[in-house]
Design a protein around this motif. Structure first.
Motif, short mmCIF file in Angstrom:
data_model
loop_
_atom_site.label_atom_id
_atom_site.label_comp_id
_atom_site.label_asym_id
_atom_site.label_seq_id
_atom_site.Cartn_x
_atom_site.Cartn_y
_atom_site.Cartn_z
N GLY A 203 4.76 5.53 8.87
CA GLY A 203 3.32 5.41 9.07
C GLY A 203 2.88 4.10 9.66
N HIS B 225 6.19 5.63 4.38
CA HIS B 225 5.44 4.38 4.53
C HIS B 225 5.85 3.66 5.81
N GLY C 191 0.77 -1.24 0.00
CA GLY C 191 0.00 0.00 0.00
C GLY C 191 0.80 1.28 0.00
N GLY C 192 2.11 1.19 -0.12
CA GLY C 192 2.93 2.41 -0.10
C GLY C 192 2.71 3.33 -1.27
N ARG D 146 -0.09 4.07 -2.53
CA ARG D 146 -1.34 4.80 -2.38
C ARG D 146 -1.14 5.93 -1.37
N GLY D 147 -2.03 6.88 -1.39
CA GLY D 147 -1.93 7.97 -0.44
C GLY D 147 -1.18 9.16 -1.00
N GLU D 148 -0.87 10.10 -0.12
CA GLU D 148 -0.32 11.38 -0.56
C GLU D 148 1.18 11.35 -0.79
N LYS D 149 1.96 10.79 0.12
CA LYS D 149 3.42 10.91 0.03
C LYS D 149 4.04 9.87 -0.88
N ARG D 150 3.63 8.62 -0.78
CA ARG D 150 4.09 7.56 -1.67
C ARG D 150 5.61 7.43 -1.71
#
Length: 387
Positions: free
Chosen positions: A208, A205, A193-194, A196-200
């Protein structure tokens, strides 16, 4: 063709980005190296199809600026003739590799880079375009402060290790398995899932809460991190800085006539192979104590459509006021393209003027807002002295 500026991705040669001065066409040298003929070719193409300005990026790439839609196809044909294109834009986007410029003939660096490039071209998973790799396998880690998500480094025991950015330790590996382990880390990042999301990014990751699988963890400690290199003569050639990372096609063409090849760096410098004397040029930085080395500035207005000020004009004036132990970052907007990390003083342009941030990034809260350029110049010693 017309390129559309989309936040969150980096331009390429096959996927240029629209800016205030035309298309920005990014060239990613294979193995982080250009031979003299390629460098001379880039200079000629920048003069013919661009505005003659060439950027050195913090990802160790070059950018030809000011290309229009009509000249773009001919520029691409020219880059292809010099072997500077990938098969397609997806392959190009994934070939995001930093290479230590201090390799020597016969060591592991260039073979590792070539193997990683070939292997990346055949992967079946999609990495974010800002996701990158670093091959930093010398006796010191010179790329530790540069942006990368998976790192192939040298451990304190002298062997190779592969380390996820943000992890303290890496996994000890044999030379024959280093690239495959690096790709396995990248694949885990996507699957977990790294992407996905804002920072990538890998470090975000892990911070988080993502946990590396046991097979990709290790306890190998990497070599110490070295300070960033400075301009000067090195065993393999001359390390030459470029003021704010931008040089003219005339300067690049001149250098191409003096050096055997160029090793790109993320410090807005190039290592000119085979040079035994420092070159001279109006946009070159050869003095390791030059204050301009302590200032970072993005393209700014009018070259960038999103910038609110001419950052480099202001940075040039403020440079002499920056203490030797400090760093100044001047950004045309809050994106912070020139520097994602912290600086002693960061100036962020907005519609109301410049915001001043101490010991932070463009995303941190300012201590002063709405400062004019004239105020900053008049009070530069006080503002920088309180870094």
């Amino acid at each position: 063709m017309s390129a559309i500026a989309i936040k969150g991705w980096c331009p390429g040669a096959l996927r240029p980005m629209q800016s205030g001065d035309g298309l920005v066409v990014r060239i990613r040298p294979r193995g982080g190296r250009l031979d003299a003929a390629q460098a001379a070719g880039i200079a000629e193409l920048a003069a013919r199809y661009g505005n003659g300005l060439i950027d050195l990026t913090r990802r160790a790439n070059l950018q030809i600026r000011g290309v229009d839609d009509e000249g773009y196809p001919a520029l691409i044909d020219g880059l292809a003739e010099f072997g500077l294109l990938d098969a397609d834009s997806d392959t190009e986007a994934q070939r995001n590799i930093l290479v230590t410029p201090f390799w020597i003939a016969g060591d592991d660096t260039r073979p590792l880079a070539a193997e990683l490039e070939r292997t990346l071209a055949g992967v079946s998973f999609d990495l974010p375009t800002k996701f990158g790799f670093a091959i930093d396998d010398g006796s010191e880690r010179v790329l530790a402060g540069a942006s990368a998500d998976v790192r192939i480094e040298r451990g304190r025991n002298g062997g190779l290790l592969v380390r996820a950015d943000g992890a303290q330790f890496g996994l000890s590996v044999a030379r024959s398995e280093a690239v495959q382990i690096a790709l396995s880390l990248a694949e885990w990042f996507v699957v977990s899932g790294g992407a996905r999301g804002e920072k990538r990014r890998m470090a975000a990751h892990l911070a988080g809460g993502a946990s590396l699988p046991q097979s990709l963890r290790g306890d190998a400690e990497p070599m110490p991190q070295s300070a960033d290199p400075v301009p000067g003569l090195y065993p393999t050639g001359a390390m030459v800085g470029v003021a704010f990372g931008q040089l003219t096609q005339q300067t690049l063409g001149h250098l191409a006539g003096c050096a055997q090849a160029f090793r790109m760096t993320p410090w807005r410098m190039v290592l000119a192979e085979g040079m035994h004397e420092m070159p001279f040029g109006t946009d070159l930085v050869t003095d390791p104590n030059d204050p301009v080395l302590r200032v970072l500035a993005c393209s700014g207005a009018p070259r960038c459509l999103e910038a609110h000020a001419d950052t480099r004009a202001l940075a040039s004036v403020l440079a002499s006021s920056v203490p030797a132990d400090a760093r100044l970052h001047v950004s045309g907007c809050a994106k912070g393209c020139a520097q994602s990390g912290s600086a002693d003083v960061t100036l962020v342009a907005s519609c109301e003027g410049f915001d001043l941030i101490r010991h932070g990034t463009t995303r941190d809260a300012p201590v002063l807002r709405g400062l004019t350029a004239s105020y900053l110049v008049a009070n530069s010693a006080v503002l920088m002295g309180g870094h």
